[in-house]
Design an enzyme around this catalytic site. Structure first.
Site, PDB file in Angstrom:
ATOM      1  N   SER A 187      37.022  51.362  38.084  1.00 18.18           N
ATOM      2  CA  SER A 187      37.699  50.278  38.797  1.00 18.18           C
ATOM      3  C   SER A 187      38.840  50.811  39.652  1.00 18.18           C
ATOM      4  O   SER A 187      39.446  51.845  39.361  1.00 18.18           O
ATOM      5  CB  SER A 187      38.227  49.242  37.807  1.00 18.18           C
ATOM      6  OG  SER A 187      39.181  49.812  36.941  1.00 18.18           O
ATOM      7  N   HIS A 188      39.131  50.087  40.727  1.00 16.29           N
ATOM      8  CA  HIS A 188      40.237  50.425  41.617  1.00 16.29           C
ATOM      9  C   HIS A 188      41.545  50.299  40.837  1.00 16.29           C
ATOM     10  O   HIS A 188      41.689  49.405  39.994  1.00 16.29           O
ATOM     11  CB  HIS A 188      40.232  49.480  42.824  1.00 16.29           C
ATOM     12  CG  HIS A 188      41.142  49.890  43.922  1.00 16.29           C
ATOM     13  ND1 HIS A 188      42.495  49.638  43.887  1.00 16.29           N
ATOM     14  CD2 HIS A 188      40.910  50.540  45.082  1.00 16.29           C
ATOM     15  CE1 HIS A 188      43.055  50.104  44.994  1.00 16.29           C
ATOM     16  NE2 HIS A 188      42.112  50.659  45.735  1.00 16.29           N
ATOM     17  N   PRO A 189      42.535  51.166  41.102  1.00 15.57           N
ATOM     18  CA  PRO A 189      43.772  51.097  40.318  1.00 15.57           C
ATOM     19  C   PRO A 189      44.593  49.838  40.523  1.00 15.57           C
ATOM     20  O   PRO A 189      45.420  49.497  39.677  1.00 15.57           O
ATOM     21  CB  PRO A 189      44.552  52.339  40.773  1.00 15.57           C
ATOM     22  CG  PRO A 189      43.964  52.716  42.087  1.00 15.57           C
ATOM     23  CD  PRO A 189      42.526  52.320  42.015  1.00 15.57           C
ATOM     24  N   SER A 190      44.389  49.112  41.628  1.00 16.44           N
ATOM     25  CA  SER A 190      45.219  47.918  41.837  1.00 16.44           C
ATOM     26  C   SER A 190      44.438  46.700  42.322  1.00 16.44           C
ATOM     27  O   SER A 190      44.897  45.571  42.119  1.00 16.44           O
ATOM     28  CB  SER A 190      46.338  48.221  42.840  1.00 16.44           C
ATOM     29  OG  SER A 190      45.814  48.550  44.110  1.00 16.44           O
ATOM     30  N   PHE A 205      37.245  45.258  41.736  1.00 16.18           N
ATOM     31  CA  PHE A 205      36.664  46.260  42.643  1.00 16.18           C
ATOM     32  C   PHE A 205      36.207  47.401  41.755  1.00 16.18           C
ATOM     33  O   PHE A 205      36.968  48.315  41.441  1.00 16.18           O
ATOM     34  CB  PHE A 205      37.693  46.736  43.657  1.00 16.18           C
ATOM     35  CG  PHE A 205      37.077  47.280  44.929  1.00 16.18           C
ATOM     36  CD1 PHE A 205      35.859  47.945  44.924  1.00 16.18           C
ATOM     37  CD2 PHE A 205      37.712  47.111  46.153  1.00 16.18           C
ATOM     38  CE1 PHE A 205      35.291  48.437  46.090  1.00 16.18           C
ATOM     39  CE2 PHE A 205      37.147  47.592  47.341  1.00 16.18           C
ATOM     40  CZ  PHE A 205      35.944  48.245  47.306  1.00 16.18           C
TER      41      PHE A 205
END
Length: 430
Positions: free
Chosen positions: A223-226, A230
């Protein structure tokens, strides 16, 4: 543009490959004492001095066997410097100065020469004499620490992205240096390294750490860090990637999954809300995605413009219709492999198609480089062969017999055309 490339293996040849695809004449210098570029022998698909590894990094180049440690070999190199625009290398950071291929070493031969060094750690600093390889740099610069599942071991990227990225940086640096040299009449050094490249690619997580104390960490399902959601989602039959990098995509996703009310839910209303309540949101989304097959989800999401895609295999990627439409698989003929298909490079400049030639056999361009670039007479070439400029004559391929015997019989170099390769190097997009 003519580039003398003292290169081997991956990162350096990857950078100069793009210059060759842009139309530069890249003359690859291969060390006869080690039978040329080590990339020629990389398994599993290697026979004799040919390997598919070497082919994919060295298409559209020329090859000259040259012993830079011998006075006669160095004399030939100096002649090539006089007739070239750049000297490009990927040696250990302390080696260019030791063997005399920096700008200060060569400017008396050609004041406009651009000397681009791509090394593991650069030409300065405490690690200057250390060898640098993609795997090592991915560990050293934190890449492995943020790759993989949170409860798994550190992991490298599935591709040699430090090598490839550094090759791109070296090519850009060399082109900028050449532009300045043509403008000002003075060349320079370009000091590029895997270390600098890998560190720069830490990018925004590094900026978050340096300015706000953020601690990068591995994330579940890539997953995207923020940005939430996503990431990878498991469907009924396969993995897919779904992303909402804009608020409008999140709103559309709620419609596709049948929960439009989530768009106004205060827990999930904004980027910050969804990041703060990541666990709650994913606990709702993940079971939903498992209820339908991948194709059904991708069709529904694509229909409303939500960014998404399958997790393809490499064979899937190579046969994707868009791959063919973009001519990203090129075909050429090889004397050992016959009809050969390789991934193309991504450079596209202007309307002219990229050249799609095979890589050179070792020392294949001996006669062309010596007669047309260095402008040596046949007598001079025969003397250089006897002096060992190109390695031990009997052990180096590509040297015509008339130069080995010391009894040249061809006309003067001014009338000798470039010899045709044994197999045409041009190919076609496929």
């Amino acid at each position: 543009m003519r580039v003398i490339a003292v290169e081997q293996y991956g990162a350096g040849p990857w950078g100069s490959l793009h210059l060759a695809d842009l139309g530069a004449e890249v003359i690859k210098i291969e060390d006869p004492s080690v039978a040329g570029d080590v990339g020629r022998y990389v398994p599993p698909y290697a026979e004799g001095e040919d390997s598919l590894f070497f082919e994919v990094f060295n298409r559209n180049k020329r090859s000259l066997s040259l012993d830079l440690a011998s006075p006669s070999g160095r004399a030939v190199f100096d002649e090539l410097v006089r007739a070239s625009d750049a000297v490009y290398s990927n040696l250990r950071g302390d080696v260019p100065a030791k063997i005399g291929i920096t700008y200060d070493d060569l400017k008396h031969l050609n004041p406009r020469i651009v000397c681009c060094s791509l090394s593991g750690f650069g030409m300065t600093g405490p690690r200057v004499a250390e060898p640098g390889y993609d795997y090592i740099l991915q560990g050293l610069l934190g890449w492995m620490d943020v790759t993989g599942e949170p409860d798994g071991p550190p992991a490298k990227s599935g591709l040699s992205l430090v090598d490839y990225s550094a090759g791109f940086v070296a090519a850009v640096s060399l082109l900028a240096g050449l532009h300045a040299a043509r403008r000002d009449g003075t060349g320079m050094d370009c000091d590029v390294s895997l270390f600098d490249t890998a560190l720069s690619l830490l990018n925004y997580p590094a900026a978050w750490h340096l300015n706000a104390g953020y601690e990068p960490r591995r994330t579940r399902h890539s997953s995207h860090p923020s940005l939430v959601p996503f990431q990878l989602f498991r469907t009924a039959d396969a993995w897919i990637v779904v992303g909402c990098p804009k608020e409008k995509f999140w709103q559309r996703l709620t419609e596709v999954v049948g929960h439009q009310e989530w768009a106004q839910d205060p827990r999930f209303a904004t980027f910050a809300d969804r990041e703060r309540n990541r666990g709650e949101l994913l606990a709702l989304l993940e079971p939903l995605f498992r209820t339908r097959p991948a194709a059904a989800w991708l069709d529904a999401l694509s229909a409303v413009g939500v960014p998404c895609g399958p997790v393809n295999t490499v064979p899937d990627a190579l046969t994707d219709p868009h791959t063919a439409a973009r001519d990203m698989v090129v075909t050429t003929e090889h004397p050992r492999y016959g009809r050969m298909r390789l991934p193309g490079t991504a450079v596209r400049v202007g309307p002219d198609p990229r050249p799609d030639g095979r890589a050179p056999r070792r020392n294949e361009d001996f006669e062309y480089v010596l007669t047309q670039v260095a402008e040596c007479s046949d007598e001079r070439i025969a003397d250089l062969v006897r002096a060992g400029a190109f390695g031990r004559a009997g052990a180096v391929p590509g040297i015509p017999d008339r130069f080995r015997t010391g009894s040249p019989s061809a006309p003067d170099s001014a009338t000798v055309p470039p010899p045709p390769p044994t197999t045409p190097r041009t190919g076609t997009g496929a």
